[in-house]
Write a protein that holds these residues in place. Structure first.
Motif, PDB file in Angstrom:
ATOM      1  N   ASP A  36       0.655  -1.287   0.007  1.00  0.00           N
ATOM      2  CA  ASP A  36       0.045   0.055   0.018  1.00  0.00           C
ATOM      3  C   ASP A  36       0.988   1.277   0.110  1.00  0.00           C
ATOM      4  O   ASP A  36       0.433   2.149  -0.739  1.00  0.00           O
ATOM      5  CB  ASP A  36      -1.042  -0.076   1.182  1.00  0.00           C
ATOM      6  CG  ASP A  36      -1.760  -1.040   1.434  1.00  0.00           C
ATOM      7  OD1 ASP A  36      -2.592  -1.592   0.314  1.00  0.00           O
ATOM      8  OD2 ASP A  36      -1.956  -1.823   2.485  1.00  0.00           O
ATOM      9  N   PHE A  37       2.019   0.979   0.794  1.00  0.00           N
ATOM     10  CA  PHE A  37       3.131   2.092   0.638  1.00  0.00           C
ATOM     11  C   PHE A  37       3.344   2.718  -0.625  1.00  0.00           C
ATOM     12  O   PHE A  37       3.584   3.851  -1.104  1.00  0.00           O
ATOM     13  CB  PHE A  37       4.092   1.986   1.612  1.00  0.00           C
ATOM     14  CG  PHE A  37       4.684   3.172   2.117  1.00  0.00           C
ATOM     15  CD1 PHE A  37       4.352   3.988   2.741  1.00  0.00           C
ATOM     16  CD2 PHE A  37       6.235   3.079   2.288  1.00  0.00           C
ATOM     17  CE1 PHE A  37       5.227   5.178   3.331  1.00  0.00           C
ATOM     18  CE2 PHE A  37       7.043   4.079   2.478  1.00  0.00           C
ATOM     19  CZ  PHE A  37       6.415   5.058   3.244  1.00  0.00           C
ATOM     20  N   LEU A  38       3.909   1.511  -1.430  1.00  0.00           N
ATOM     21  CA  LEU A  38       4.273   1.682  -2.811  1.00  0.00           C
ATOM     22  C   LEU A  38       3.082   2.363  -3.634  1.00  0.00           C
ATOM     23  O   LEU A  38       3.226   3.415  -4.490  1.00  0.00           O
ATOM     24  CB  LEU A  38       4.639   0.542  -3.347  1.00  0.00           C
ATOM     25  CG  LEU A  38       5.070   0.632  -4.860  1.00  0.00           C
ATOM     26  CD1 LEU A  38       6.298   1.478  -5.155  1.00  0.00           C
ATOM     27  CD2 LEU A  38       5.458  -0.897  -5.306  1.00  0.00           C
ATOM     28  N   GLU A  39       1.894   1.823  -3.507  1.00  0.00           N
ATOM     29  CA  GLU A  39       0.821   2.300  -4.414  1.00  0.00           C
ATOM     30  C   GLU A  39       0.446   3.707  -3.906  1.00  0.00           C
ATOM     31  O   GLU A  39       0.202   4.679  -5.061  1.00  0.00           O
ATOM     32  CB  GLU A  39      -0.461   1.460  -3.895  1.00  0.00           C
ATOM     33  CG  GLU A  39      -1.825   1.851  -4.727  1.00  0.00           C
ATOM     34  CD  GLU A  39      -1.490   1.643  -6.408  1.00  0.00           C
ATOM     35  OE1 GLU A  39      -2.083   2.243  -7.023  1.00  0.00           O
ATOM     36  OE2 GLU A  39      -0.791   0.636  -6.649  1.00  0.00           O
ATOM     37  N   GLN A  40       0.456   4.384  -2.861  1.00  0.00           N
ATOM     38  CA  GLN A  40       0.419   5.702  -2.416  1.00  0.00           C
ATOM     39  C   GLN A  40       1.427   6.303  -2.835  1.00  0.00           C
ATOM     40  O   GLN A  40       1.307   7.698  -3.404  1.00  0.00           O
ATOM     41  CB  GLN A  40       0.383   5.781  -0.673  1.00  0.00           C
ATOM     42  CG  GLN A  40      -0.639   5.288  -0.230  1.00  0.00           C
ATOM     43  CD  GLN A  40      -2.025   5.740  -0.860  1.00  0.00           C
ATOM     44  OE1 GLN A  40      -2.345   6.785  -0.800  1.00  0.00           O
ATOM     45  NE2 GLN A  40      -2.854   4.648  -1.332  1.00  0.00           N
ATOM     46  N   LEU A  41       2.561   5.880  -2.982  1.00  0.00           N
ATOM     47  CA  LEU A  41       3.885   6.705  -3.592  1.00  0.00           C
ATOM     48  C   LEU A  41       3.726   7.035  -4.929  1.00  0.00           C
ATOM     49  O   LEU A  41       3.930   8.116  -5.545  1.00  0.00           O
ATOM     50  CB  LEU A  41       5.168   6.048  -3.058  1.00  0.00           C
ATOM     51  CG  LEU A  41       6.691   6.733  -3.381  1.00  0.00           C
ATOM     52  CD1 LEU A  41       6.626   7.707  -2.295  1.00  0.00           C
ATOM     53  CD2 LEU A  41       7.654   5.696  -3.185  1.00  0.00           C
TER      54      LEU A  41
END
Length: 442
Positions: free
Chosen positions: A331-336
């Motif tokens: 999810d962190f990557l998706e938000q980035l």
């Protein structure tokens, strides 16, 4: 965009609102600075003079001077007159009830017509319109090939005339193709010249008639300054123009063309081209642009960028994960990646109201760090992103080698992730959690 002009005007505004007492003298002194700032931004002399005269006539009135918030009222008048200068209300590209709507692009060579054709195709496609691109530029080597590549990148249709066909016949053929193939819009690119000449103008008039153009858009290089005004006047007089497009407004453009063209030609500005990418097109909104020039932000523009970058279903899924405290590195990557789609972070921060330039400089995001984070996350396996606890020392070394970073960078990312997850847990707990978050910072 308009950075130099915005810096000058925002400084003048801060000085004016900081005055203990507003008088006709300090208003006139501030307006002399405004006039200088406009002239330095390449605004036409007559336009700058009239603008300052209108502001002064309204600002030195007794009602304003006796007000408790006189400085703010003067700033409000400056913003209102800027909106008037830029066209007051936004004008959008008008579609025709009889398809296809034909948009003819005009402008000098190098003004950015071909790139704008692709940007317009992307903009129309986002509004569920089918677009066909065609070109009558038989003079510039590989001009038609360039438009074909742009059409492919934009996901638009493209039509190429047989070799040896004259521009007017190309126009008729393109119109027939758009009709028979059921396109909503035909965007027709034309040849430019290094400078205005009579044969070019005559050809444009003939093409306008042959293609039965509903809209003639003049594409002007925003970096040409006052020369853009002369170009706009000539095209409007000899060809007939329905709207204006300012390209290259993200570079060293000083903004004078935007502030002068609308006033001098009487034609509305429809779009601003920013950046080389095909999604770099902004619908022109006088009120929002005036706010950005005066440092009042552009919340509407920020929301639009977020809406275009964030998938609503994915946002709902993320909210549910946050509720369950199930936020992962995936999810962190998706938000980035979603933030990255919205554009440079410093540009997004400029759209927030009330942030002084000095504060923006101090809070300038570390884009290098964000790029390292992205590279590290993409070097992880899906299992590692979904279950960060498995990332031990050997995995960290492998991830660092795969992403071209150091193990310390991998450790930094994992710390940033844990801080983000902790903050989200505290936010979910409401006021009690926020109090704990403040104690933790202390």
């Amino acid at each position: 965009m308009f950075e130099a002009l915005a810096d000058r005007l925002q400084g003048i505004v801060r000085n004016l609102t900081g005055q203990a007492r507003i008088t006709p003298e300090n208003i006139r002194e501030s307006l002399r600075e405004v006039r200088r700032a406009l002239l330095e931004a390449d605004v036409q002399v007559g336009v700058a003079r009239d603008f300052v005269a209108r502001v002064e006539a309204r600002a030195v009135g007794e009602e304003v001077l006796k007000s408790l918030s006189a400085g703010q009222q003067v700033v409000s008048i400056v913003k209102d007159e800027l909106e008037h200068l830029l066209g007051r209300t936004p004008v959008t590209l008008a579609g025709s009830p009889h398809v296809p709507t034909v948009v003819l692009l005009a402008g000098l060579q190098g003004s950015g017509k071909t790139t704008f054709a692709g940007k317009l195709a992307v903009w129309l496609k986002a509004r569920t319109k089918r677009v066909l691109l065609a070109s009558a530029d038989i003079y510039r080597p590989a001009a038609v090939d360039q438009l074909e590549r742009v059409a492919e990148q934009a996901g638009a249709g493209f039509w190429r005339a047989p070799e040896g066909v004259l521009p007017v016949e190309i126009a008729r053929g393109a119109l027939e193709q758009a009709r028979t193939r059921g396109f909503d819009f035909l965007v027709f690119d034309t040849a430019g010249r290094l400078q205005i000449d009579e044969p070019m103008m005559a050809e444009l008039v003939a093409l306008k008639q042959a293609v039965r153009a509903h809209q003639v858009l003049l594409v002007v290089d925003g970096m040409t300054g006052q020369e853009a005004v002369r170009i706009g006047e000539t095209f409007a007089r000899q060809v007939g123009v329905d709207g204006l497009v300012l390209s290259k407004m993200d570079g060293d453009a000083r903004g004078g063309a935007a502030l002068s063209l609308r006033q001098v030609t009487g034609k509305p500005i429809l779009f601003l081209g920013v950046g080389e990418k095909l999604d770099g097109l902004e619908a022109f909104d006088p009120s929002r642009l005036a706010g950005r020039i005066l440092g009042m932000g552009d919340i509407v523009g920020l929301v639009e960028k977020a809406r275009s970058a964030v998938n609503e279903q994915e946002a709902a899924q993320l909210a549910e994960k946050l509720r369950r405290s199930d936020f992962t590195l995936e999810d962190f990557l998706e938000q980035l990646l979603q933030v990255k789609k919205m554009g440079p972070l410093e540009d997004l921060m400029k759209m927030l109201p009330g942030i002084p330039k000095a504060a923006l400089e101090q809070a300038r995001p570390d884009n290098g760090r964000l790029k390292r984070h992205e590279a590290i996350l993409l070097s992880m396996t899906r299992k590692e992103r979904r279950a960060p606890r498995v990332i031990d020392g050997s995995r960290r070394r492998r991830i660092a080698a795969g992403s071209g970073t150091a193990v310390s960078d991998v450790n930094q990312l994992l710390r940033d992730f844990e801080q983000a997850r902790t903050m989200m847990k505290r936010l979910k707990q409401g006021p009690r959690g926020l109090a704990g978050l403040r104690r933790g910072r202390g």
